[in-house]
Scaffold this motif. Structure first.
Motif, PDB file in Angstrom:
ATOM      1  N   LYS A  19      18.054  44.424  52.668  1.00  0.00           N
ATOM      2  CA  LYS A  19      18.045  43.606  51.461  1.00  0.00           C
ATOM      3  C   LYS A  19      17.929  44.500  50.232  1.00  0.00           C
ATOM      4  CE  LYS A  19      15.656  39.666  49.368  1.00  0.00           C
ATOM      5  NZ  LYS A  19      14.542  38.687  49.514  1.00  0.00           N
ATOM      6  N   GLY A  20      18.730  44.214  49.234  1.00  0.00           N
ATOM      7  CA  GLY A  20      18.694  44.990  47.997  1.00  0.00           C
ATOM      8  C   GLY A  20      19.644  46.163  47.970  1.00  0.00           C
ATOM      9  N   VAL A  21      20.337  46.427  49.087  1.00  0.00           N
ATOM     10  CA  VAL A  21      21.334  47.499  49.142  1.00  0.00           C
ATOM     11  C   VAL A  21      22.708  46.854  48.970  1.00  0.00           C
ATOM     12  CG1 VAL A  21      22.387  49.285  50.572  1.00  0.00           C
ATOM     13  CG2 VAL A  21      19.908  48.936  50.630  1.00  0.00           C
ATOM     14  N   TYR A  22      23.438  47.279  47.960  1.00  0.00           N
ATOM     15  CA  TYR A  22      24.731  46.646  47.701  1.00  0.00           C
ATOM     16  C   TYR A  22      25.639  47.584  46.913  1.00  0.00           C
ATOM     17  CZ  TYR A  22      22.610  45.857  43.093  1.00  0.00           C
ATOM     18  OH  TYR A  22      22.001  46.039  41.880  1.00  0.00           O
ATOM     19  N   VAL A  23      26.919  47.250  46.894  1.00  0.00           N
ATOM     20  CA  VAL A  23      27.906  47.959  46.099  1.00  0.00           C
ATOM     21  C   VAL A  23      28.379  47.030  44.986  1.00  0.00           C
ATOM     22  CG1 VAL A  23      29.792  47.240  47.621  1.00  0.00           C
ATOM     23  CG2 VAL A  23      30.120  49.216  46.129  1.00  0.00           C
ATOM     24  N   ASP A  24      28.511  47.571  43.770  1.00  0.00           N
ATOM     25  CA  ASP A  24      29.094  46.803  42.675  1.00  0.00           C
ATOM     26  C   ASP A  24      30.616  46.891  42.787  1.00  0.00           C
ATOM     27  OD1 ASP A  24      26.765  45.948  41.468  1.00  0.00           O
ATOM     28  OD2 ASP A  24      26.593  47.720  40.187  1.00  0.00           O
ATOM     29  N   GLN A  25      31.269  45.759  42.793  1.00  0.00           N
ATOM     30  CA  GLN A  25      32.728  45.727  42.910  1.00  0.00           C
ATOM     31  C   GLN A  25      33.345  45.113  41.668  1.00  0.00           C
ATOM     32  OE1 GLN A  25      35.580  44.643  46.436  1.00  0.00           O
ATOM     33  NE2 GLN A  25      34.738  42.754  45.608  1.00  0.00           N
ATOM     34  N   TRP A  26      34.226  45.876  41.020  1.00  0.00           N
ATOM     35  CA  TRP A  26      34.913  45.369  39.852  1.00  0.00           C
ATOM     36  C   TRP A  26      36.100  44.507  40.282  1.00  0.00           C
ATOM     37  CZ3 TRP A  26      35.584  49.923  35.833  1.00  0.00           C
ATOM     38  CH2 TRP A  26      34.308  50.365  35.427  1.00  0.00           C
ATOM     39  N   VAL A  27      36.246  43.370  39.637  1.00  0.00           N
ATOM     40  CA  VAL A  27      37.351  42.464  39.922  1.00  0.00           C
ATOM     41  C   VAL A  27      38.162  42.260  38.637  1.00  0.00           C
ATOM     42  CG1 VAL A  27      37.987  40.173  40.760  1.00  0.00           C
ATOM     43  CG2 VAL A  27      35.972  41.324  41.694  1.00  0.00           C
ATOM     44  N   GLY A  28      39.467  42.431  38.722  1.00  0.00           N
ATOM     45  CA  GLY A  28      40.304  42.448  37.521  1.00  0.00           C
ATOM     46  C   GLY A  28      40.754  41.099  37.011  1.00  0.00           C
ATOM     47  N   ILE A  29      39.837  40.199  36.756  1.00  0.00           N
ATOM     48  CA  ILE A  29      40.172  38.902  36.176  1.00  0.00           C
ATOM     49  C   ILE A  29      40.040  38.997  34.656  1.00  0.00           C
ATOM     50  CG2 ILE A  29      39.493  36.474  36.006  1.00  0.00           C
ATOM     51  CD1 ILE A  29      38.463  36.674  38.854  1.00  0.00           C
ATOM     52  N   SER A  30      41.069  38.565  33.933  1.00  0.00           N
ATOM     53  CA  SER A  30      41.040  38.610  32.472  1.00  0.00           C
ATOM     54  C   SER A  30      40.498  37.299  31.916  1.00  0.00           C
ATOM     55  CB  SER A  30      42.447  38.863  31.930  1.00  0.00           C
ATOM     56  OG  SER A  30      43.301  37.779  32.244  1.00  0.00           O
ATOM     57  N   THR A  31      40.369  37.230  30.590  1.00  0.00           N
ATOM     58  CA  THR A  31      39.798  36.040  29.958  1.00  0.00           C
ATOM     59  C   THR A  31      40.673  34.807  30.158  1.00  0.00           C
ATOM     60  OG1 THR A  31      40.869  36.655  27.853  1.00  0.00           O
ATOM     61  CG2 THR A  31      38.574  37.371  28.199  1.00  0.00           C
ATOM     62  N   ASP A  32      41.961  34.992  30.455  1.00  0.00           N
ATOM     63  CA  ASP A  32      42.851  33.857  30.675  1.00  0.00           C
ATOM     64  C   ASP A  32      42.404  33.014  31.867  1.00  0.00           C
ATOM     65  OD1 ASP A  32      45.526  34.801  28.956  1.00  0.00           O
ATOM     66  OD2 ASP A  32      44.441  36.460  29.882  1.00  0.00           O
ATOM     67  N   GLU A  33      41.736  33.660  32.809  1.00  0.00           N
ATOM     68  CA  GLU A  33      41.349  32.961  34.037  1.00  0.00           C
ATOM     69  C   GLU A  33      39.871  33.170  34.348  1.00  0.00           C
ATOM     70  OE1 GLU A  33      45.173  32.278  36.704  1.00  0.00           O
ATOM     71  OE2 GLU A  33      44.280  34.254  36.997  1.00  0.00           O
ATOM     72  N   PHE A  34      39.059  33.087  33.323  1.00  0.00           N
ATOM     73  CA  PHE A  34      37.624  33.322  33.502  1.00  0.00           C
ATOM     74  C   PHE A  34      37.017  32.382  34.532  1.00  0.00           C
ATOM     75  CE2 PHE A  34      37.799  29.972  30.353  1.00  0.00           C
ATOM     76  CZ  PHE A  34      36.736  29.150  30.681  1.00  0.00           C
ATOM     77  N   GLN A  35      37.639  31.200  34.718  1.00  0.00           N
ATOM     78  CA  GLN A  35      37.089  30.232  35.664  1.00  0.00           C
ATOM     79  C   GLN A  35      37.215  30.720  37.107  1.00  0.00           C
ATOM     80  OE1 GLN A  35      39.844  29.866  33.943  1.00  0.00           O
ATOM     81  NE2 GLN A  35      41.502  29.141  35.258  1.00  0.00           N
ATOM     82  N   ARG A  36      38.014  31.736  37.345  1.00  0.00           N
ATOM     83  CA  ARG A  36      38.159  32.264  38.699  1.00  0.00           C
ATOM     84  C   ARG A  36      37.171  33.388  38.997  1.00  0.00           C
ATOM     85  NH1 ARG A  36      42.520  30.726  41.641  1.00  0.00           N
ATOM     86  NH2 ARG A  36      44.007  29.349  40.587  1.00  0.00           N
ATOM     87  N   ALA A  37      36.358  33.734  38.040  1.00  0.00           N
ATOM     88  CA  ALA A  37      35.345  34.768  38.264  1.00  0.00           C
ATOM     89  C   ALA A  37      34.243  34.196  39.144  1.00  0.00           C
ATOM     90  CB  ALA A  37      34.782  35.244  36.925  1.00  0.00           C
TER      91      ALA A  37
END
Length: 287
Positions: free
Chosen positions: A114-132
């Protein structure tokens, strides 16, 4: 995001991950090689290519469990349908998660503390913020840098153009059923060898994979790559037919999507083609 990180506009990531289905267009592989050589390597960012196999070969192998593509179906009673879409989970999400575990030092089946994780960047732009969305596992935290800096899709296009990457191709399987007519024409008119490949594949899946459905049974009906449910080399890819417009009204598919396909191609975390298995590209950036 990789270029922004390499340039120092965004924090430096530790890795870039490309999920390879084994059946991308040659232009995508050439673009990936260029990104690795001209952008990632000078910045000291390793590009990791991960895969669960070759989706084309697997789809035609009767001895392999096939994670089905969203094929267009003409059922025995003449009614249209589609097969379940499982390919994103199997060929993109699964290998990215596997690599995330390896980066953390806890490959499956080891339990990740618990507490061990990787930060993953996802390339969603402001046009589709609802998919974040948040990741569905505790050892991955999704971050959306483009939304954080307020960039729209047009901002991304302008930036890519400014650094000489205006020709960035869409990443998706060569024979993806989510292609629009323009994408099919582009393959036919500009890449004869790839066109022959997808035409042959389309013919080969007419009766579906030998274990095509969720129960592992043969498909009852006919499968096609094109929305018209006509063999690809005969499909009306030079125009949208009235019949197609009528057929897809109930699916809320716009004329633009019929022509241009799913806007951002197919991707692990935010694909327009499937609201449940939703990045706008096939890169995962880990830091």
């Amino acid at each position: 995001m990789l270029a922004l990180s390499a340039e120092g506009i965004l924090p430096r990531v530790d890795y870039a991950i490309f999920a390879d289905t084994g059946w991308e267009p040659a232009a995508v592989y050439a673009h990936l090689d260029r990104l690795e050589k001209e952008i990632a390597a000078p910045a000291g960012i390793p590009v990791l290519r991960v895969t669960s196999g070759n989706i084309r070969d697997d789809a035609l192998d009767p001895n392999r469990r096939f994670a089905s593509m969203p094929l267009y179906i003409l059922n025995q009673n003449g009614k249209p349908g589609m097969t379940r879409r499982q390919c994103t989970g199997e060929y993109k999400i699964k290998p990215i998660k596997k690599k995330g575990r390896e980066i953390l030092g806890y490959p499956h089946p080891q339990r990740i503390p618990k507490g061990v994780y990787v930060d993953q960047w996802v390339g969603i732009s402001t046009d589709e913020f609802q998919r974040a969305k948040d990741a569905d596992v505790r050892y991955m935290h999704n971050i959306h840098p483009l939304i954080d800096i307020g960039w729209s899709r047009q901002d991304c296009v302008a930036y890519l153009t400014s650094i000489g990457l205006a020709d960035t191709p869409k990443s998706s399987c060569l024979g993806c059923p989510f292609h629009g007519n323009a994408q099919w024409r582009n393959i036919r008119d500009k890449s004869p060898a790839e066109w022959q490949d997808v035409v042959e594949f389309d013919a080969a899946i007419r009766q579906g994979n030998a274990r095509a459905n969720a129960n592992g049974n043969r498909l009852l009906g006919q499968a096609f790559l094109h929305r018209s449910r006509v063999p690809l080399d005969q499909a009306p890819i030079d125009h949208i037919t009235p019949a197609e417009r009528v057929a897809h009204q109930g699916e809320r598919t716009s004329a633009d999507e019929l022509e241009n396909g799913v806007l951002d191609g197919c991707s692990p975390w935010a694909c327009r083609g499937d609201v449940d298995e939703a990045t706008q590209d096939d890169f995962g950036l880990a830091c």
